[in-house]
Design a protein around this motif. Structure first.
Motif, PDB file in Angstrom:
ATOM      1  N   ASP A  91       0.820  -1.207   0.000  1.00 40.88           N
ATOM      2  CA  ASP A  91       0.000   0.000   0.000  1.00 40.88           C
ATOM      3  C   ASP A  91       0.857   1.262   0.000  1.00 40.88           C
ATOM      4  O   ASP A  91       0.327   2.364   0.017  1.00 40.88           O
ATOM      5  CB  ASP A  91      -0.911   0.006   1.222  1.00 40.88           C
ATOM      6  CG  ASP A  91      -0.102   0.021   2.517  1.00 40.88           C
ATOM      7  OD1 ASP A  91       0.899  -0.716   2.607  1.00 40.88           O
ATOM      8  OD2 ASP A  91      -0.472   0.774   3.429  1.00 40.88           O
ATOM      9  N   ALA A  92       2.186   1.138   0.013  1.00 40.74           N
ATOM     10  CA  ALA A  92       3.075   2.294   0.052  1.00 40.74           C
ATOM     11  C   ALA A  92       3.456   2.728  -1.368  1.00 40.74           C
ATOM     12  O   ALA A  92       3.549   1.909  -2.286  1.00 40.74           O
ATOM     13  CB  ALA A  92       4.325   1.973   0.866  1.00 40.74           C
ATOM     14  N   ILE A  93       3.666   4.031  -1.521  1.00 37.92           N
ATOM     15  CA  ILE A  93       4.064   4.606  -2.808  1.00 37.92           C
ATOM     16  C   ILE A  93       5.291   5.473  -2.575  1.00 37.92           C
ATOM     17  O   ILE A  93       5.311   6.313  -1.651  1.00 37.92           O
ATOM     18  CB  ILE A  93       2.949   5.464  -3.418  1.00 37.92           C
ATOM     19  CG1 ILE A  93       1.632   4.698  -3.483  1.00 37.92           C
ATOM     20  CG2 ILE A  93       3.346   5.925  -4.822  1.00 37.92           C
ATOM     21  CD1 ILE A  93       0.460   5.545  -3.956  1.00 37.92           C
ATOM     22  N   LEU A  94       6.324   5.282  -3.412  1.00 37.03           N
ATOM     23  CA  LEU A  94       7.515   6.120  -3.378  1.00 37.03           C
ATOM     24  C   LEU A  94       7.479   7.025  -4.604  1.00 37.03           C
ATOM     25  O   LEU A  94       7.416   6.549  -5.741  1.00 37.03           O
ATOM     26  CB  LEU A  94       8.787   5.263  -3.386  1.00 37.03           C
ATOM     27  CG  LEU A  94      10.105   6.032  -3.579  1.00 37.03           C
ATOM     28  CD1 LEU A  94      10.284   7.090  -2.489  1.00 37.03           C
ATOM     29  CD2 LEU A  94      11.277   5.065  -3.601  1.00 37.03           C
ATOM     30  N   MET A  95       7.505   8.340  -4.384  1.00 39.39           N
ATOM     31  CA  MET A  95       7.468   9.341  -5.466  1.00 39.39           C
ATOM     32  C   MET A  95       8.553  10.379  -5.198  1.00 39.39           C
ATOM     33  O   MET A  95       8.956  10.580  -4.039  1.00 39.39           O
ATOM     34  CB  MET A  95       6.101  10.039  -5.519  1.00 39.39           C
ATOM     35  CG  MET A  95       4.930   9.093  -5.735  1.00 39.39           C
ATOM     36  SD  MET A  95       3.363   9.799  -5.162  1.00 39.39           S
ATOM     37  CE  MET A  95       3.536   9.576  -3.382  1.00 39.39           C
ATOM     38  N   PHE A  96       8.988  11.044  -6.258  1.00 31.67           N
ATOM     39  CA  PHE A  96       9.953  12.128  -6.075  1.00 31.67           C
ATOM     40  C   PHE A  96       9.787  13.156  -7.189  1.00 31.67           C
ATOM     41  O   PHE A  96       9.258  12.867  -8.266  1.00 31.67           O
ATOM     42  CB  PHE A  96      11.395  11.605  -6.006  1.00 31.67           C
ATOM     43  CG  PHE A  96      11.833  10.816  -7.202  1.00 31.67           C
ATOM     44  CD1 PHE A  96      12.393  11.449  -8.318  1.00 31.67           C
ATOM     45  CD2 PHE A  96      11.720   9.431  -7.216  1.00 31.67           C
ATOM     46  CE1 PHE A  96      12.820  10.710  -9.404  1.00 31.67           C
ATOM     47  CE2 PHE A  96      12.142   8.695  -8.313  1.00 31.67           C
ATOM     48  CZ  PHE A  96      12.692   9.332  -9.418  1.00 31.67           C
ATOM     49  N   PHE A  97      10.255  14.358  -6.907  1.00 35.25           N
ATOM     50  CA  PHE A  97      10.231  15.476  -7.839  1.00 35.25           C
ATOM     51  C   PHE A  97      11.661  15.953  -8.078  1.00 35.25           C
ATOM     52  O   PHE A  97      12.460  16.001  -7.145  1.00 35.25           O
ATOM     53  CB  PHE A  97       9.417  16.661  -7.279  1.00 35.25           C
ATOM     54  CG  PHE A  97       7.934  16.435  -7.255  1.00 35.25           C
ATOM     55  CD1 PHE A  97       7.118  17.019  -8.214  1.00 35.25           C
ATOM     56  CD2 PHE A  97       7.350  15.641  -6.277  1.00 35.25           C
ATOM     57  CE1 PHE A  97       5.744  16.822  -8.191  1.00 35.25           C
ATOM     58  CE2 PHE A  97       5.989  15.437  -6.255  1.00 35.25           C
ATOM     59  CZ  PHE A  97       5.173  16.020  -7.213  1.00 35.25           C
ATOM     60  N   GLY A  98      11.962  16.324  -9.335  1.00 39.57           N
ATOM     61  CA  GLY A  98      13.286  16.879  -9.657  1.00 39.57           C
ATOM     62  C   GLY A  98      14.049  16.095 -10.686  1.00 39.57           C
ATOM     63  O   GLY A  98      15.103  16.542 -11.156  1.00 39.57           O
ATOM     64  N   ASP A  99      13.562  14.921 -11.105  1.00 36.32           N
ATOM     65  CA  ASP A  99      14.228  14.126 -12.125  1.00 36.32           C
ATOM     66  C   ASP A  99      13.191  13.187 -12.728  1.00 36.32           C
ATOM     67  O   ASP A  99      12.298  12.695 -12.006  1.00 36.32           O
ATOM     68  CB  ASP A  99      15.393  13.314 -11.524  1.00 36.32           C
ATOM     69  CG  ASP A  99      16.254  12.670 -12.588  1.00 36.32           C
ATOM     70  OD1 ASP A  99      17.099  13.385 -13.152  1.00 36.32           O
ATOM     71  OD2 ASP A  99      16.052  11.467 -12.853  1.00 36.32           O
ATOM     72  N   PRO A 100      13.236  12.911 -14.020  1.00 36.18           N
ATOM     73  CA  PRO A 100      14.163  13.450 -15.040  1.00 36.18           C
ATOM     74  C   PRO A 100      13.835  14.899 -15.473  1.00 36.18           C
ATOM     75  O   PRO A 100      14.550  15.491 -16.249  1.00 36.18           O
ATOM     76  CB  PRO A 100      13.990  12.483 -16.215  1.00 36.18           C
ATOM     77  CG  PRO A 100      12.596  11.965 -16.062  1.00 36.18           C
ATOM     78  CD  PRO A 100      12.322  11.903 -14.587  1.00 36.18           C
ATOM     79  N   GLU A 101      12.705  15.437 -14.955  1.00 40.32           N
ATOM     80  CA  GLU A 101      12.334  16.810 -15.270  1.00 40.32           C
ATOM     81  C   GLU A 101      12.234  17.588 -13.971  1.00 40.32           C
ATOM     82  O   GLU A 101      11.766  17.063 -12.963  1.00 40.32           O
ATOM     83  CB  GLU A 101      10.981  16.856 -16.011  1.00 40.32           C
ATOM     84  CG  GLU A 101      10.987  16.128 -17.344  1.00 40.32           C
ATOM     85  CD  GLU A 101       9.593  16.086 -17.966  1.00 40.32           C
ATOM     86  OE1 GLU A 101       8.636  16.534 -17.296  1.00 40.32           O
ATOM     87  OE2 GLU A 101       9.473  15.600 -19.100  1.00 40.32           O
ATOM     88  N   THR A 102      12.673  18.852 -13.991  1.00 40.62           N
ATOM     89  CA  THR A 102      12.638  19.679 -12.794  1.00 40.62           C
ATOM     90  C   THR A 102      12.195  21.083 -13.143  1.00 40.62           C
ATOM     91  O   THR A 102      12.467  21.579 -14.237  1.00 40.62           O
ATOM     92  CB  THR A 102      14.009  19.715 -12.113  1.00 40.62           C
ATOM     93  OG1 THR A 102      13.903  20.539 -10.927  1.00 40.62           O
ATOM     94  CG2 THR A 102      15.061  20.287 -13.036  1.00 40.62           C
ATOM     95  N   ARG A 103      11.495  21.707 -12.197  1.00 38.77           N
ATOM     96  CA  ARG A 103      11.087  23.110 -12.352  1.00 38.77           C
ATOM     97  C   ARG A 103      11.870  24.012 -11.404  1.00 38.77           C
ATOM     98  O   ARG A 103      11.538  25.181 -11.233  1.00 38.77           O
ATOM     99  CB  ARG A 103       9.587  23.253 -12.051  1.00 38.77           C
ATOM    100  CG  ARG A 103       8.699  22.678 -13.132  1.00 38.77           C
ATOM    101  CD  ARG A 103       7.249  22.581 -12.692  1.00 38.77           C
ATOM    102  NE  ARG A 103       7.048  21.458 -11.776  1.00 38.77           N
ATOM    103  CZ  ARG A 103       5.861  21.061 -11.316  1.00 38.77           C
ATOM    104  NH1 ARG A 103       4.776  21.716 -11.695  1.00 38.77           N
ATOM    105  NH2 ARG A 103       5.761  20.028 -10.497  1.00 38.77           N
ATOM    106  N   GLY A 104      12.899  23.456 -10.744  1.00 39.70           N
ATOM    107  CA  GLY A 104      13.657  24.197  -9.748  1.00 39.70           C
ATOM    108  C   GLY A 104      13.361  23.619  -8.378  1.00 39.70           C
ATOM    109  O   GLY A 104      12.282  23.074  -8.110  1.00 39.70           O
ATOM    110  N   GLY A 105      14.330  23.746  -7.455  1.00 39.64           N
ATOM    111  CA  GLY A 105      14.190  23.132  -6.148  1.00 39.64           C
ATOM    112  C   GLY A 105      12.960  23.616  -5.397  1.00 39.64           C
ATOM    113  O   GLY A 105      12.202  22.818  -4.832  1.00 39.64           O
TER     114      GLY A 105
END
Length: 819
Positions: free
Chosen positions: A638-652
């Motif tokens: 039931d867990a989901i691992l997500m991230f922002f910043g790769d392969p596309e990023t809009r800035g930190g």
């Protein structure tokens, strides 16, 4: 000897004869021009300037006289200054015109009259300017006196108004006292006596108020009286009103009498004396009368000046008329000379043209021209004029030589054309594509055998030179050679004919079920059409095979995309990222989420229901993640691992804001799904825990050469997982690194520090509340802080379960406080 001159000599001699008459005509015209110039000089340099100057002088004098009433009507210093400056400018121009008029040769007596009138105008305008100054001063003095009158009237009215108000207040008291049955006779008598005293004081104050209004109105009339006689008529009522005020003054209360007498004296000063309003108006009327006299004097001087100017203009008109008569005589003489010379010149020209040019030159040139036109048209056997000794004879000789040369060249060109045509036919026949050339009438002129083979096999008797294009294609359609035309021959012929007459690009035509022809047609100059026909059957077969393979690859690609994040899939298939084992360090915002107490919930459900519930949860959360641009790394139960910043990023900062916004969206959607799940039998609502952290990670492809996975590793990932574990159900817990990026837009509450294995220092944590804009608009927070009590609650942000727990906690607290 005359014949040896040739055409050039004959024409030159005739030109000299005609030119002699032209010279005579020019001499006569020059004489007339000189005489006319003298007359015009006398008119333009002597009479016209003086007449123009005198007329302009008269116009300026009338303009100066017309502006005098405007000067007299000035009501302000600014308007007076503007009008005075304009009149000074006009007077300066008038003096310049008078000086110019003196320099002209004119009658001294008339000029003297004009000068006297101009001097009188200037004198009167200076006097008018002074009068306006005096009038403006009188108007200013009158306005000041009117302001004094307004002040005095207002003060007088304020002085007598309280007595009238006292009278108005006494009457109700008296009525109340007399109507009261319980009142004693002494009280009623006292009220009556008080009312009588008020009435006795009221009448003189009322009379004074009436006379004050009369004086104010009469003085205002005097300030704008049209004549001095009107001022005399207004004097009697003013003095009568003053006498009436003095008569009622002794009847005033002693405290008001002295002040009222001062106001009466001020009224007297405004009525009589050198500082009175009638005196100021009388002075203003005297100034206006003197100004009107000066304006009338200006009109008289202007008419006198105009009369003198009219005499000057009449004398100038006489001189101009005399000069005009002289000019008419000179023009008549010159015209006679020019007409005579022109008539002789015309007569000599007619004789030359008729006797020499027409009979000798034009007749021979016409014959030569007819021969040249015939040769140009292709008739090289036309007879030519006999050569002669002059220029035309030599032209005939040259034409004969040209004709003989053209005959020889024509014979040679015919041989060359025949050879070139044969070479062209051989070249067309050698190409592998079909070739055809149709003329402007759309008839076949030339084609190769390949054209007949690939398009019209078995139609050799139809595809011949001279056959129309429409007949060829109709015959092919009727024989069934064209797959597209079967069953619709006439309609197809019309479409093909339209495309043939207006070609645009290439045309693809199916001849048989498995045979294709590409047609390239082009219009050429002269209206013809050139067409090239290529057999592309093999190319179409390969294109079909390639299309089938492409469709299969697209289907396979769509299936593979289900196992990859959309961003990763896009970067791989667009070529931005290569599929090989490599990684890099990047600053990412990592998000972990799972369902709190999911194990307890799953123990109560069948596997089919659990699968459906879990898939629905993961689908809804993934939609939100993709909408915010998250890269979904993996699903672990039931867990989901997500991230922002790769392969596309809009800035930190933008990545962190997007991640926290996504987490809030997931919690909101979980609340909506909870209602749905409760309806299908899930007793306890499922609640989601989310942890977010921002830091540097290693991201890329990990695994072996045969199989690899695109994921992230590092301490930041472990910290995000720990934050998710520490988060309360239904909340979002973030680290300080993420909080620093989003705190300007999103409200968070500090939750203290936690220790994480592998990190030597405690980690500050924050609970995400909501967007600041939402909180400021609709949230009603409850905050109370006492020495031994602190209460903070945000009911708008609570779920139903949180509200029940809060009510229970408050009840326990209230019970303890009331013991």
């Amino acid at each position: 000897m005359f014949e040896r001159l040739g055409i050039r000599g004959h024409l030159l001699f005739a030109f000299f004869g005609i030119s002699t008459f032209a010279v005579l005509a020019s001499a006569g015209a020059l004489y007339a021009f000189l005489q006319l110039s003298q007359v015009l000089e006398r008119v333009t340099e002597r009479r016209v300037p003086s007449a123009t100057a005198s007329l302009e002088l008269s116009r300026h004098a009338e303009r100066v006289a017309a502006t005098a009433p405007a000067v007299l009507a000035s009501t302000s210093k600014a308007q007076h200054s503007e009008m005075s400056a304009a009149i000074r400018s006009e007077m300066a121009r008038l003096e310049e015109l008078l000086a110019a008029l003196k320099g002209a040769t004119l009658s001294s007596a008339v000029v003297g009259e004009i000068e006297d009138a101009a001097v009188g105008l200037r004198r009167n305008l200076i006097a008018l300017d002074n009068l306006v100054t005096v009038r403006l001063a009188a108007i200013a003095r009158k306005d000041e006196l009117i302001r004094r009158l307004s002040t005095t009237t207002s003060a007088s009215q304020r002085l007598v108004a309280p007595g009238i108000l006292v009278m108005s207040s006494k009457v109700p008291r008296w009525r109340a006292a007399t109507a009261d049955e319980k009142a004693t006779p002494e009280a009623r008598s006292a009220a009556t006596t008080d009312l009588a005293r008020a009435i006795a004081a009221y009448f003189p104050q009322q009379a004074a108020q009436r006379e004050i209004s009369a004086i104010n109105d009469t003085l205002l009339q005097a300030a704008s009286a049209p004549t001095r006689g009107d001022l005399s008529l207004l004097s009697f009522p003013l003095h009568r009103s003053i006498d009436a005020l003095e008569a009622v003054t002794p009847e005033f209360d002693e405290q008001l009498r002295a002040r009222f007498q001062q106001l009466v004296d001020e009224f007297k000063a405004l009525i009589d004396g050198p500082r009175s309003i009638p005196d100021a108006r009388d002075e203003e009327l005297a100034v206006l009368a003197e100004g009107e006299r000066l304006v009338a004097e200006n009109d008289r001087l202007s008419r006198k000046l105009t009369f003198a100017v009219d005499r000057l203009v009449a004398a100038a008109k006489g001189d101009i008329a005399e000069a005009g008569r002289e000019a008419v005589m000179v023009r008549s003489f010159g015209t006679g000379i020019v007409l005579g010379s022109a008539l002789l010149s015309l007569l000599s020209s007619i004789l030359i043209v008729w006797l020499y040019v027409d009979r000798n030159l034009l007749a021979r040139l016409a014959g030569l021209s007819r021969s040249m036109l015939a040769i140009a048209a292709g008739n090289l056997r036309v007879p030519l004029p006999e050569p002669d000794g002059d220029e035309i004879g030599r032209m005939a000789k040259a034409l004969r030589v040209f004709r003989d040369t053209a005959v020889e060249v024509e014979e040679k060109n015919l041989r060359d054309v025949a050879e070139a045509r044969q070479r062209l036919v051989d070249a067309i026949e050698s190409i592998s594509e079909g070739f055809a050339f149709y003329d402007g009438d759309d008839r076949l002129l030339l084609c190769n055998s390949r054209y007949r083979e690939i398009l019209y096999p078995g139609m050799d008797e139809t595809v011949v030179s001279g056959t129309r294009f429409v007949d060829i294609v109709r015959a092919a359609a009727e024989r069934g050679l064209i797959e597209d035309a079967i069953g619709r021959e006439e309609e197809w012929v019309a479409e093909r004919l339209a495309a043939h007459r207006n070609p645009s690009g290439t045309l693809l035509q199916q001849r048989d079920p498995d045979r294709w022809i590409q047609i390239s047609e082009r219009r050429i100059s002269g209206g013809g059409t050139v067409a090239v026909y290529s057999d592309i059957t093999e190319l179409k077969r390969r294109e079909q095979d390639l299309s089938e393979k492409t469709t299969a690859l697209e289907a396979l690609s769509a299936k593979l995309a289900k196992y990859l994040a959309p961003q990763v899939y896009s970067s791989i298939f667009s070529g931005r990222q290569d599929v090989k084992i490599e990684s890099q360090r990047k600053k990412l915002t990592i998000c972990f989420s799972d369902i709190a107490a999911f194990t307890e919930t799953t123990d109560k459900m069948e596997s089919e229901e659990l699968t459906q519930l879990l898939n629905q949860y993961l689908t809804e959360m993934s939609k939100i993640a993709l909408a915010f641009g998250a890269t979904v790394d993996k699903y672990v139960g039931d867990a989901i691992l997500m991230f922002f910043g790769d392969p596309e990023t809009r800035g930190g900062r933008e990545d962190a804001i997007a991640c926290v916004s996504m987490a809030l969206g997931m919690q909101k959607r979980m609340g909506e799904l909870g209602e749905t799940w409760r309806g299908i039998g899930i007793e306890s609502p499922l609640r989601c825990r989310i942890g977010v952290h921002t830091d540097y990670c290693t991201v890329g492809n990990f695994g072996s050469e045969d199989r690899m996975d695109y994921t992230i590793i590092g301490g930041a990932v472990n910290l995000a997982a720990r934050l998710e574990h520490e988060a309360a159900p239904g909340t979002v817990l973030i680290s300080y690194e993420t909080f620093a990026q989003v705190r300007d837009l999103i409200h968070c509450e500090e939750m203290g520090r936690i220790r994480v294995r592998g990190i030597a220092y405690p980690v500050a944590t924050y609970r995400v509340v909501d967007f600041r804009a939402n909180l400021s608009g609709g949230s009603q927070a409850i905050r109370t802080e006492l020495p031994h009590l602190r209460l903070e609650a945000e009911p708008e942000l609570m779920s139903a379960g949180e509200r029940e727990e809060a009510v229970a906690a408050l009840r326990r607290t209230l019970y303890q406080l009331c013991r």
